[in-house]
Design a protein around this motif. Structure first.
Motif, mmCIF file in Angstrom:
data_model
loop_
_atom_site.group_PDB
_atom_site.id
_atom_site.type_symbol
_atom_site.label_atom_id
_atom_site.label_comp_id
_atom_site.label_asym_id
_atom_site.label_seq_id
_atom_site.Cartn_x
_atom_site.Cartn_y
_atom_site.Cartn_z
ATOM 1 N N GLY A 127 0.785 -1.221 0.000
ATOM 2 C CA GLY A 127 0.000 0.000 0.000
ATOM 3 C C GLY A 127 0.820 1.275 0.000
ATOM 4 N N LEU A 128 2.150 1.174 -0.037
ATOM 5 C CA LEU A 128 2.988 2.368 0.028
ATOM 6 C C LEU A 128 2.956 3.195 -1.254
ATOM 7 C CD1 LEU A 128 6.153 1.102 1.944
ATOM 8 C CD2 LEU A 128 4.322 2.595 2.787
ATOM 9 N N GLY A 129 2.533 2.608 -2.332
ATOM 10 C CA GLY A 129 2.455 3.344 -3.586
ATOM 11 C C GLY A 129 3.386 2.793 -4.640
ATOM 12 N N GLU A 130 3.047 3.085 -5.892
ATOM 13 C CA GLU A 130 3.773 2.537 -7.043
ATOM 14 C C GLU A 130 5.253 2.879 -7.023
ATOM 15 O OE1 GLU A 130 4.007 3.451 -11.842
ATOM 16 O OE2 GLU A 130 2.179 3.946 -10.720
ATOM 17 N N ASN A 131 5.585 4.146 -6.828
ATOM 18 C CA ASN A 131 6.994 4.564 -6.900
ATOM 19 C C ASN A 131 7.838 3.940 -5.805
ATOM 20 O OD1 ASN A 131 6.489 6.161 -9.149
ATOM 21 N ND2 ASN A 131 6.044 7.992 -7.926
ATOM 22 N N SER A 132 7.281 3.839 -4.612
ATOM 23 C CA SER A 132 8.009 3.231 -3.497
ATOM 24 C C SER A 132 8.276 1.753 -3.761
ATOM 25 C CB SER A 132 7.217 3.406 -2.197
ATOM 26 O OG SER A 132 7.882 2.776 -1.126
ATOM 27 N N ARG A 133 7.252 1.054 -4.249
ATOM 28 C CA ARG A 133 7.421 -0.374 -4.542
ATOM 29 C C ARG A 133 8.443 -0.586 -5.654
ATOM 30 N NH1 ARG A 133 1.694 -0.194 -4.335
ATOM 31 N NH2 ARG A 133 1.614 -0.402 -6.624
ATOM 32 N N LYS A 134 8.375 0.233 -6.715
ATOM 33 C CA LYS A 134 9.325 0.095 -7.825
ATOM 34 C C LYS A 134 10.754 0.311 -7.352
ATOM 35 C CE LYS A 134 6.645 1.174 -11.984
ATOM 36 N NZ LYS A 134 6.497 2.087 -13.134
ATOM 37 N N THR A 135 10.955 1.312 -6.504
ATOM 38 C CA THR A 135 12.299 1.592 -5.989
ATOM 39 C C THR A 135 12.840 0.399 -5.216
ATOM 40 O OG1 THR A 135 11.861 3.965 -5.853
ATOM 41 C CG2 THR A 135 13.651 3.102 -4.494
ATOM 42 N N ASP A 136 12.010 -0.189 -4.364
ATOM 43 C CA ASP A 136 12.441 -1.349 -3.582
ATOM 44 C C ASP A 136 12.735 -2.539 -4.485
ATOM 45 O OD1 ASP A 136 12.243 -0.016 -1.166
ATOM 46 O OD2 ASP A 136 10.197 -0.686 -0.769
ATOM 47 N N LEU A 137 11.821 -2.825 -5.413
ATOM 48 C CA LEU A 137 12.002 -3.984 -6.283
ATOM 49 C C LEU A 137 13.274 -3.857 -7.118
ATOM 50 C CD1 LEU A 137 8.300 -4.486 -7.423
ATOM 51 C CD2 LEU A 137 9.650 -6.164 -6.160
ATOM 52 N N LYS A 138 13.541 -2.665 -7.638
ATOM 53 C CA LYS A 138 14.747 -2.477 -8.450
ATOM 54 C C LYS A 138 16.010 -2.596 -7.611
ATOM 55 C CE LYS A 138 12.540 0.222 -12.105
ATOM 56 N NZ LYS A 138 12.422 1.525 -12.796
ATOM 57 N N SER A 139 15.946 -2.164 -6.352
ATOM 58 C CA SER A 139 17.120 -2.303 -5.479
ATOM 59 C C SER A 139 17.370 -3.765 -5.143
ATOM 60 C CB SER A 139 16.938 -1.476 -4.209
ATOM 61 O OG SER A 139 15.957 -2.049 -3.359
ATOM 62 N N TRP A 140 16.305 -4.543 -5.002
ATOM 63 C CA TRP A 140 16.467 -5.981 -4.719
ATOM 64 C C TRP A 140 16.945 -6.727 -5.954
ATOM 65 C CZ3 TRP A 140 10.951 -5.774 -2.269
ATOM 66 C CH2 TRP A 140 11.038 -5.180 -1.005
ATOM 67 N N LEU A 141 16.533 -6.265 -7.126
ATOM 68 C CA LEU A 141 16.959 -6.905 -8.372
ATOM 69 C C LEU A 141 18.409 -6.586 -8.723
ATOM 70 C CD1 LEU A 141 13.952 -6.465 -10.843
ATOM 71 C CD2 LEU A 141 15.120 -8.607 -10.346
ATOM 72 N N HIS A 142 18.871 -5.414 -8.321
ATOM 73 C CA HIS A 142 20.170 -4.905 -8.773
ATOM 74 C C HIS A 142 21.318 -5.910 -8.625
ATOM 75 C CE1 HIS A 142 23.246 -1.992 -9.751
ATOM 76 N NE2 HIS A 142 23.885 -2.316 -8.644
ATOM 77 N N PRO A 143 21.505 -6.560 -7.472
ATOM 78 C CA PRO A 143 22.649 -7.475 -7.359
ATOM 79 C C PRO A 143 22.528 -8.729 -8.223
ATOM 80 C CG PRO A 143 21.310 -7.550 -5.364
ATOM 81 C CD PRO A 143 20.791 -6.414 -6.180
ATOM 82 N N LEU A 144 21.325 -9.006 -8.758
ATOM 83 C CA LEU A 144 21.139 -10.179 -9.605
ATOM 84 C C LEU A 144 21.227 -9.847 -11.090
ATOM 85 C CD1 LEU A 144 18.151 -11.928 -7.760
ATOM 86 C CD2 LEU A 144 20.573 -12.520 -7.629
ATOM 87 N N MET A 145 21.271 -8.564 -11.437
ATOM 88 C CA MET A 145 21.276 -8.187 -12.845
ATOM 89 C C MET A 145 22.533 -8.640 -13.603
ATOM 90 S SD MET A 145 18.359 -7.103 -13.467
ATOM 91 C CE MET A 145 18.644 -6.624 -15.165
#
Length: 252
Positions: A142-160
């Motif tokens: 429920g935090l909002g689209e931009n907040s979720r996207k920021t978190d997801l991209k930070s979690w994805l970053h080390p796997l890219m």
């Protein structure tokens, strides 16, 4: 035109699975709805499961090095575009350097995130991430689209770096074979394999107008393809008409 890949060994099978999961993660991350970000996170946790069960970093580095060595032997070949060869070599170098730069085990930063690991544990239970089970997760959604996207991209970053290496290797693999137009009489096709260098994957392309799909049984000695139809009420049934298709045997 529908296309189907069939791996011949566990390493290529793992690469294809990770490629498929990343495609879904990256699509859903760029979407906006919380349900799509929920799917992105659960798929990301599936990638982590695959990474846990394999020596993926060493496999990727070895394969990238091998491909670089092969590509270097093509320098000076008049049939090879020098600029394109340099581009591929640069991509391999960038992917290799990125993989080596991460000193910890692939996905280790995610494993150290206690909150994510609590979601992963609950996600293995059907309906296990309902809001009454994990209220913190529904607060995050429920935090909002931009907040979720920021978190997801930070979690994805080390796997890219892993993703980028797999994309390069599978692109080279898919482009390595010569394609042959074939016919499967009555929906069945068999081909014996020979040669000292067995294929690592086969690729089947079928015209969009053909209402069937292939099921493949293969090893280093033979390929068996059975084309089936689906009516969504029973298990797939054999397609009895001749099928025109294109077969590509791929080998790195």
């Amino acid at each position: 035109m529908p296309s189907y890949d069939y791996p011949f060994n566990e390493r290529i099978r793992t690469f294809l699975r990770v490629e498929d999961l990343f495609a879904k993660v990256l699509y859903n991350v760029e979407s906006s709805h919380e349900y799509q970000h929920h799917s992105a996170l659960l798929t990301l946790l599936q990638i982590l499961d695959i990474v846990d069960r394999s020596e993926l970093r060493s496999d990727l580095l070895q394969e990238l090095l091998r491909q670089r060595t092969v590509m270097e032997t093509l320098r000076g070949n008049p049939a090879i575009a020098a600029a394109k060869l340099d581009t591929i070599l640069n991509e391999i170098d960038v992917a290799s350097d990125a993989l080596r730069a991460e000193n910890t085990k692939l996905g280790q930063t995610l494993r150290m995130n206690e909150w994510l690991m609590s979601i992963k544990q609950r996600a293995g239970i059907p309906g296990g991430v309902c809001e009454f089970d994990v209220p913190s997760y529904h607060y995050w959604l429920g935090l909002g689209e931009n907040s979720r996207k920021t978190d997801l991209k930070s979690w994805l970053h080390p796997l890219m770096p892993m993703h980028d290496a797999i994309v390069i290797i599978l692109r080279i693999l898919r482009g390595s074979g010569s394609s042959t137009k074939l016919v499967a009489p009555g929906g069945l096709y068999q081909q014996m394999l020979s040669g000292s260098k067995p294929a690592q994957m086969l690729k089947i392309d079928i015209p969009s107008s053909v209402t069937c799909f292939p099921e493949v049984s293969a090893n280093k000695y033979a390929i068996n393809i059975r084309f089936n139809i689906l009516d969504f009420t029973q298990k797939p049934q054999k397609y009895d008409e001749d099928v025109n298709f294109t077969l590509t045997l791929c080998n790195l």
